[in-house]
Design an enzyme around this catalytic site. Structure first.
Site, PDB file in Angstrom:
ATOM      1  N   CYS A 127     -31.127 -17.256 -21.464  1.00 58.13           N
ATOM      2  CA  CYS A 127     -30.235 -16.194 -21.952  1.00 58.13           C
ATOM      3  C   CYS A 127     -30.559 -14.959 -21.115  1.00 58.13           C
ATOM      4  O   CYS A 127     -31.022 -15.088 -19.981  1.00 58.13           O
ATOM      5  CB  CYS A 127     -30.377 -15.980 -23.459  1.00 58.13           C
ATOM      6  SG  CYS A 127     -32.017 -15.491 -24.025  1.00 58.13           S
ATOM      7  N   HIS A 163     -56.965 -27.844 -27.733  1.00 57.93           N
ATOM      8  CA  HIS A 163     -55.634 -27.293 -28.033  1.00 57.93           C
ATOM      9  C   HIS A 163     -54.931 -28.064 -29.142  1.00 57.93           C
ATOM     10  O   HIS A 163     -54.070 -27.522 -29.829  1.00 57.93           O
ATOM     11  CB  HIS A 163     -54.774 -27.288 -26.770  1.00 57.93           C
ATOM     12  CG  HIS A 163     -55.437 -26.578 -25.637  1.00 57.93           C
ATOM     13  ND1 HIS A 163     -55.715 -25.225 -25.678  1.00 57.93           N
ATOM     14  CD2 HIS A 163     -55.932 -27.031 -24.463  1.00 57.93           C
ATOM     15  CE1 HIS A 163     -56.330 -24.880 -24.563  1.00 57.93           C
ATOM     16  NE2 HIS A 163     -56.472 -25.959 -23.815  1.00 57.93           N
ATOM     17  N   THR A 213     -32.876 -12.633 -21.605  1.00 53.72           N
ATOM     18  CA  THR A 213     -34.322 -12.428 -21.485  1.00 53.72           C
ATOM     19  C   THR A 213     -35.146 -13.673 -21.797  1.00 53.72           C
ATOM     20  O   THR A 213     -36.364 -13.665 -21.585  1.00 53.72           O
ATOM     21  CB  THR A 213     -34.777 -11.361 -22.504  1.00 53.72           C
ATOM     22  OG1 THR A 213     -34.394 -11.830 -23.818  1.00 53.72           O
ATOM     23  CG2 THR A 213     -34.124 -10.007 -22.250  1.00 53.72           C
ATOM     24  N   HIS A 232     -51.651 -25.732 -22.343  1.00 56.46           N
ATOM     25  CA  HIS A 232     -52.323 -25.336 -23.582  1.00 56.46           C
ATOM     26  C   HIS A 232     -51.435 -25.464 -24.813  1.00 56.46           C
ATOM     27  O   HIS A 232     -51.943 -25.704 -25.904  1.00 56.46           O
ATOM     28  CB  HIS A 232     -52.800 -23.881 -23.483  1.00 56.46           C
ATOM     29  CG  HIS A 232     -53.964 -23.707 -22.553  1.00 56.46           C
ATOM     30  ND1 HIS A 232     -54.718 -22.557 -22.513  1.00 56.46           N
ATOM     31  CD2 HIS A 232     -54.515 -24.542 -21.634  1.00 56.46           C
ATOM     32  CE1 HIS A 232     -55.685 -22.681 -21.607  1.00 56.46           C
ATOM     33  NE2 HIS A 232     -55.570 -23.888 -21.053  1.00 56.46           N
ATOM     34  N   ASP A 267     -26.564 -19.080 -22.358  1.00 60.02           N
ATOM     35  CA  ASP A 267     -25.398 -18.295 -22.780  1.00 60.02           C
ATOM     36  C   ASP A 267     -24.799 -17.672 -21.515  1.00 60.02           C
ATOM     37  O   ASP A 267     -25.174 -18.030 -20.386  1.00 60.02           O
ATOM     38  CB  ASP A 267     -25.774 -17.266 -23.860  1.00 60.02           C
ATOM     39  CG  ASP A 267     -26.638 -16.124 -23.343  1.00 60.02           C
ATOM     40  OD1 ASP A 267     -27.013 -16.141 -22.152  1.00 60.02           O
ATOM     41  OD2 ASP A 267     -26.932 -15.202 -24.141  1.00 60.02           O
TER      42      ASP A 267
HETATM   43  C1  RB5 Z   1     -26.612 -11.283 -24.458  1.00 63.34           C
HETATM   44  O1  RB5 Z   1     -26.070 -10.055 -24.086  1.00 63.34           O
HETATM   45  C2  RB5 Z   1     -28.106 -11.147 -24.680  1.00 63.34           C
HETATM   46  O2  RB5 Z   1     -28.359 -10.406 -25.822  1.00 63.34           O
HETATM   47  C3  RB5 Z   1     -28.730 -12.526 -24.772  1.00 63.34           C
HETATM   48  O3  RB5 Z   1     -28.457 -13.224 -23.611  1.00 63.34           O
HETATM   49  C4  RB5 Z   1     -30.244 -12.617 -24.903  1.00 63.34           C
HETATM   50  O4  RB5 Z   1     -30.887 -11.839 -23.944  1.00 63.34           O
HETATM   51  C5  RB5 Z   1     -30.847 -12.529 -26.216  1.00 63.34           C
HETATM   52  O5  RB5 Z   1     -32.064 -12.676 -26.366  1.00 63.34           O
END
Ligand code: RB5
Length: 160
Positions: free
Chosen positions: A77, A145, A79, A110, A20
């Site tokens: 994204c 596994h 995180t 694993h 994203d």
């Molecule tokens: C976008 O702002 C953010 O929420 C998205 O990139 C992501 O981290 C969601 O898990």
């Protein structure tokens, strides 16, 4: 792990990659690494830092992996968390949020992860490079596994 020159010893034929807006910059950095390693990839977007919804990109990359013949997927994204949550809704996907080289390696050895999810806002670019190398070159160990992954597959089929 690394072979002659920039090549890595890897059985990976094709990678599907997507991000994203929050993962766009890291996706571009990872693409440069894949070019360097001469690993072919298909970029499903996004094409800029303009705001998009990560489940759309997670779906595109996931379908490329489970139906489209891509060997592995890479999703970025902010995180990695939202991408993995969305990707894991699609049958056959084993998406792992990874945060360092070791978690990337174990996700393969694993968990036989077929998609790695990284955070553009949480993962420094140099660390991401080591993680991508580990993810693309580590083989699944099978053995004990396998029984555990079969239990996950049963949860997916809702027959347990
Ligand atoms: C976008 O702002 C953010 O929420 C998205 O990139 C992501 O981290 C969601 O898990």
């Amino acid at each position: 792990q690394s072979g002659r020159g920039n090549r890595v010893e890897s059985r990976i034929v094709r990678v599907a990659i997507g991000s994203d807006h929050a993962g766009f910059d890291l996706k571009e950095t990872i693409k440069a690494l894949l070019d360097q390693l001469r690993i072919p990839y298909e970029d499903f977007g996004s094409a800029s830092t303009a705001s998009v919804d990560y489940p759309d990109l997670a779906a595109a990359v996931s379908h490329a992996v489970v139906d489209g013949g891509a060997d592995r997927g890479i999703l970025v994204c902010g995180t990695g968390i939202g991408m993995a949550m969305a990707a894991n809704k699609i049958g056959g996907v084993r998406a792992a949020v990874v945060w360092d080289e070791s978690s990337a390696r174990f996700s393969r050895a694993h968990n036989n992860a077929n998609i790695m999810a990284l955070g553009g806002r949480t993962t420094p670019a140099d660390r991401a490079m080591d993680m991508v190398r580990a993810f693309l070159t580590t083989e699944y160990e099978g053995g004990r596994h396998e029984r555990r992954l079969e239990k996950i597959a049963r949860l997916e089929r809702k027959d347990s």
